[in-house]
Design a protein around this motif. Structure first.
Motif, PDB file in Angstrom:
ATOM      1  N   ALA A 216       0.656  -1.120  -0.336  1.00  0.00           N
ATOM      2  CA  ALA A 216      -0.242  -0.147  -0.054  1.00  0.00           C
ATOM      3  C   ALA A 216       1.114   1.131   0.163  1.00  0.00           C
ATOM      4  O   ALA A 216       0.331   2.261  -0.574  1.00  0.00           O
ATOM      5  CB  ALA A 216      -0.804  -0.028   0.992  1.00  0.00           C
ATOM      6  N   LEU A 217       2.191   1.083   0.861  1.00  0.00           N
ATOM      7  CA  LEU A 217       2.269   1.747   0.560  1.00  0.00           C
ATOM      8  C   LEU A 217       3.809   3.171  -0.371  1.00  0.00           C
ATOM      9  O   LEU A 217       3.157   3.705  -1.400  1.00  0.00           O
ATOM     10  CB  LEU A 217       3.986   2.162   2.208  1.00  0.00           C
ATOM     11  N   ALA A 218       3.768   1.750  -1.152  1.00  0.00           N
ATOM     12  CA  ALA A 218       4.690   1.610  -2.266  1.00  0.00           C
ATOM     13  C   ALA A 218       4.387   2.209  -3.079  1.00  0.00           C
ATOM     14  O   ALA A 218       4.404   2.965  -4.640  1.00  0.00           O
ATOM     15  CB  ALA A 218       5.095   0.213  -2.808  1.00  0.00           C
ATOM     16  N   GLY A 219       2.797   1.470  -3.575  1.00  0.00           N
ATOM     17  CA  GLY A 219       1.979   2.169  -4.776  1.00  0.00           C
ATOM     18  C   GLY A 219       1.317   3.433  -4.124  1.00  0.00           C
ATOM     19  O   GLY A 219       0.492   3.572  -4.950  1.00  0.00           O
ATOM     20  N   HIS A 220       1.324   4.211  -2.980  1.00  0.00           N
ATOM     21  CA  HIS A 220      -0.001   5.290  -2.791  1.00  0.00           C
ATOM     22  C   HIS A 220       0.990   6.270  -3.538  1.00  0.00           C
ATOM     23  O   HIS A 220       1.996   7.094  -3.925  1.00  0.00           O
ATOM     24  CB  HIS A 220       0.418   5.416  -1.325  1.00  0.00           C
ATOM     25  N   PRO A 221      -0.230   7.094  -4.084  1.00  0.00           N
ATOM     26  CA  PRO A 221       0.205   8.392  -4.957  1.00  0.00           C
ATOM     27  C   PRO A 221       0.175   9.004  -4.271  1.00  0.00           C
ATOM     28  O   PRO A 221       0.694  10.422  -4.599  1.00  0.00           O
ATOM     29  CB  PRO A 221      -1.559   8.702  -5.880  1.00  0.00           C
ATOM     30  N   GLY A 222      -0.038   9.161  -3.116  1.00  0.00           N
ATOM     31  CA  GLY A 222       0.461  10.019  -1.596  1.00  0.00           C
ATOM     32  C   GLY A 222       1.480  10.641  -1.091  1.00  0.00           C
ATOM     33  O   GLY A 222       2.280  11.909  -0.497  1.00  0.00           O
ATOM     34  N   ILE A 223       2.840   9.521  -1.376  1.00  0.00           N
ATOM     35  CA  ILE A 223       4.232   9.726  -1.151  1.00  0.00           C
ATOM     36  C   ILE A 223       4.894  10.011  -2.675  1.00  0.00           C
ATOM     37  O   ILE A 223       4.491  10.425  -3.516  1.00  0.00           O
ATOM     38  CB  ILE A 223       5.056   8.502  -1.012  1.00  0.00           C
ATOM     39  N   GLN A 224       6.129  10.991  -2.531  1.00  0.00           N
ATOM     40  CA  GLN A 224       6.529  11.748  -3.798  1.00  0.00           C
ATOM     41  C   GLN A 224       8.049  10.693  -3.817  1.00  0.00           C
ATOM     42  O   GLN A 224       9.010  10.840  -4.505  1.00  0.00           O
ATOM     43  CB  GLN A 224       6.882  13.125  -3.408  1.00  0.00           C
ATOM     44  N   HIS A 225       8.656   9.412  -2.579  1.00  0.00           N
ATOM     45  CA  HIS A 225       9.522   9.217  -2.395  1.00  0.00           C
ATOM     46  C   HIS A 225      10.140   8.148  -1.983  1.00  0.00           C
ATOM     47  O   HIS A 225       9.098   8.086  -0.970  1.00  0.00           O
ATOM     48  CB  HIS A 225      10.574   9.953  -1.825  1.00  0.00           C
ATOM     49  N   LEU A 226      10.062   6.836  -2.717  1.00  0.00           N
ATOM     50  CA  LEU A 226      10.422   5.225  -1.401  1.00  0.00           C
ATOM     51  C   LEU A 226      11.495   5.041  -1.595  1.00  0.00           C
ATOM     52  O   LEU A 226      12.691   5.440  -2.511  1.00  0.00           O
ATOM     53  CB  LEU A 226       9.336   4.861  -2.313  1.00  0.00           C
ATOM     54  N   SER A 227      12.086   4.910  -0.339  1.00  0.00           N
ATOM     55  CA  SER A 227      12.886   4.114  -0.298  1.00  0.00           C
ATOM     56  C   SER A 227      13.390   2.780   0.275  1.00  0.00           C
ATOM     57  O   SER A 227      12.469   2.714   1.231  1.00  0.00           O
ATOM     58  CB  SER A 227      13.785   4.625   1.089  1.00  0.00           C
ATOM     59  N   PHE A 228      13.348   1.767  -0.441  1.00  0.00           N
ATOM     60  CA  PHE A 228      12.975   0.527   0.091  1.00  0.00           C
ATOM     61  C   PHE A 228      14.687  -0.268  -0.193  1.00  0.00           C
ATOM     62  O   PHE A 228      15.369  -0.282  -0.897  1.00  0.00           O
ATOM     63  CB  PHE A 228      12.829  -0.067  -1.553  1.00  0.00           C
ATOM     64  N   THR A 229      14.634  -0.669   0.483  1.00  0.00           N
ATOM     65  CA  THR A 229      15.687  -1.999   1.629  1.00  0.00           C
ATOM     66  C   THR A 229      15.292  -3.092   1.705  1.00  0.00           C
ATOM     67  O   THR A 229      14.463  -3.469   2.559  1.00  0.00           O
ATOM     68  CB  THR A 229      16.662  -1.612   2.632  1.00  0.00           C
ATOM     69  N   GLY A 230      15.102  -4.568   1.237  1.00  0.00           N
ATOM     70  CA  GLY A 230      14.590  -5.857   1.088  1.00  0.00           C
ATOM     71  C   GLY A 230      15.672  -6.808  -0.488  1.00  0.00           C
ATOM     72  O   GLY A 230      16.320  -6.591  -0.592  1.00  0.00           O
TER      73      GLY A 230
END
Ligand code: NAD
Length: 478
Positions: A216-230
């Motif tokens: 839900a976080l990764a695909g949310h239109p309300g974020i402007q940047h995503l940091s992912f580790t995994g």
């Protein structure tokens, strides 16, 4: 059993208040495979609420903080982390199964990230650009806005420190989704951030499943940047999800990092790095050095010394502060055991047996000589397993080192200065270390990969560019 906590671990922090979720998940102590705590099972709706709370923070008090004020609050947070080192250490030991000394090092690194980014917050400036007659042109660094942070279980404190620390320094408002297997230090960090005076909504922490809260976080239109580790597979999926909203993504996905030991290497200096960089956190480290490339003239000596070092290692419950603790969960344990079965055709040089326990232990194994194309020399195992690969020439060493789909960290052990410079250029890797490995954690050192190790850089001053966007202002005044 959990110590007394200054927060309720079954709740999530959204908009400055602690909320219960509709459901909970059970955290496990990996050393004993017994239940440790109930944590919130944040839903897609909770993520949505958190993103709105973050946006509200940007539109109110947090958005009006000056860079200096952001720096001060991060510095205070670092001080509070330092004052709570022992509790943070204990939580990580229980939750991640991380040996006490290694958990304490992570807590100290978290404090250092807050200190570093607190100090850096007001040091990033724009530029003025000479342009046409009658114009003044300058650039400004601005926050992206709401940033999403999806964090794995292997180094929660360090990864939160490097990504949330840099994001807050630049004035973003963060929504953090810790891993479902390890949430306690993330929640403690959120509690300390409140204590430090971080305004409501600047940091929101929503534990939950990757497939639910994470997606839900990764695909949310309300974020402007995503940091992912995994993992690579999840990283690719979140990049696609964020891409649908044209959201920039930083991916840190792991590796198969080599250390190259040349004929002129100082083996005594190299040895602790050769072994510990592979076995630290039971090998569950994105930058674990799982491949040891050794010039054939030193093969016997390096093999002998590494076997001796392995034989001195001890596997045990994390709270007894062993060299090697358990893996995080049964899935990881089964995965590593499968790799050990696939190694049946390989010469096993050392095998340190795991204790008989219900905890998620696996033996620590050193294999060699191993062909560079064997699956154990190609795939990220994420367990206490290393392979020794012999080589004859510098070109061959470079080809082997560059011969996986990853490129996160590499090190060269040689006294030859020209070779050091040549290889630093030729190795396909985000970091290259010369006569060391990992450089003491490297809060200040930009970090990230090439190839399937990911893209974008975190840590160091460089991260501030990633967690901000550049605006160009061109004024025509005649
Ligand atoms: P993972 O990639 O599935 O999980 C990492 C984070 O992503 C967790 O917070 C998880 O909840 C979240 N997540 C999972 N699915 C998601 C989705 N569809 N959308 C958004 N977020 C999602 O990793 P894992 O299953 O915990 O571990 C498996 C393998 O990943 C390991 O064996 C290892 O190879 C690799 N790994 C690498 C690192 C690293 O530091 N590079 C860290 C942890 C795991």
């Amino acid at each position: 059993m959990l110590p007394t906590l200054p927060f309720d671990p079954s709740k999530m922090l959204i908009g400055g208040a602690w909320h219960a979720a509709a459901d909970t998940l059970t955290l496990e102590n990996p050393s004993t495979a017994t239940p440790l705590a109930e944590i919130a099972k944040g839903s897609a709706a909770d993520i949505d609420t958190a993103i709105h709370a973050a946006q509200t923070a940007l539109d109110s008090e947090w958005g009006r903080f000056t860079a200096t004020e952001r720096g001060r609050v991060l510095t205070r947070l670092g001080q509070l982390v330092t004052e709570n080192i022992e509790l943070l250490t204990q939580l990580e030991t229980l939750d991640v199964g991380k040996p006490v000394t290694q958990a304490r090092a992570d807590a100290l690194a978290l404090a250092r990230y807050c200190e570093f980014y607190g100090g850096a917050a007001d040091k990033l400036h724009g530029q003025t650009i000479p342009y046409l007659d009658g114009y003044t042109v300058y650039t400004m660094r601005e926050p992206h806005g709401v940033t999403g942070h999806i964090v794995p279980w292997n180094y929660p404190m360090q990864i939160i420190g490097r990504s949330v620390g840099a994001a807050l320094a630049m004035g973003n408002a963060c929504v953090l989704k810790p891993a479902e297997d390890a949430c306690l230090t993330a929640l403690m960090f959120a509690h300390l951030a409140q204590e430090a005076g971080l305004p409501a909504g600047a940091l929101n922490v929503v534990p939950g499943l990757g497939s639910e809260a994470g997606a839900a976080l990764a695909g949310h239109p309300g974020i402007q940047h995503l940091s992912f580790t995994g993992s690579v597979a999840t990283g690719a999926a979140v990049q696609i999800a964020a891409g649908a909203n044209v959201v920039p993504v930083t991916l840190e996905l792991g590796g198969k990092s080599p250390q190259i030991v040349f004929e002129d290497a100082d083996i005594g200096a190299a040895l602790p790095f050769l072994v510990n960089a592979g076995l630290q956190n039971a090998g569950q480290t994105c930058s674990a050095s799982s491949r040891i490339l050794v010039h054939r003239s030193r093969l016997e000596e390096v093999t002998h010394e590494m076997v001796k070092a392995y034989q001195a290692k001890h596997i045990g419950p994390a709270d007894s502060d062993p060299d090697i603790g358990p893996l995080i969960n049964g899935t990881q344990q089964a995965r590593v055991k499968t790799y050990l079965q696939r190694a049946a055709d390989l010469p096993c040089l050392a095998r340190i047996e795991a204790p008989a326990s219900d905890g998620h232990y696996v033996p620590a194994c050193l294999f060699g000589p191993v062909s560079p194309d064997h699956p154990l020399a190609q795939e990220e195992i994420f367990g206490p397993v290393q392979v020794i690969i012999p080589f004859d020439t510098e070109d061959e060493a470079v080809a082997i080192a560059n011969g996986t789909e990853f490129g996160l960290v590499a090190s060269i052990w040689t006294r030859d200065g020209a070779r050091q410079m040549r290889l630093a250029k030729r190795l396909k890797s985000g970091q290259v270390f010369i006569n060391n490995y990992g450089a003491g954690g490297g809060v200040e050192l930009p970090f990230g990969g090439v190839g399937k190790s990911g893209h974008g850089r975190e840590k160091g001053f460089e991260a501030l560019y990633g967690f901000s966007t550049l605006k160009t202002v061109a004024a025509h005044h005649g």
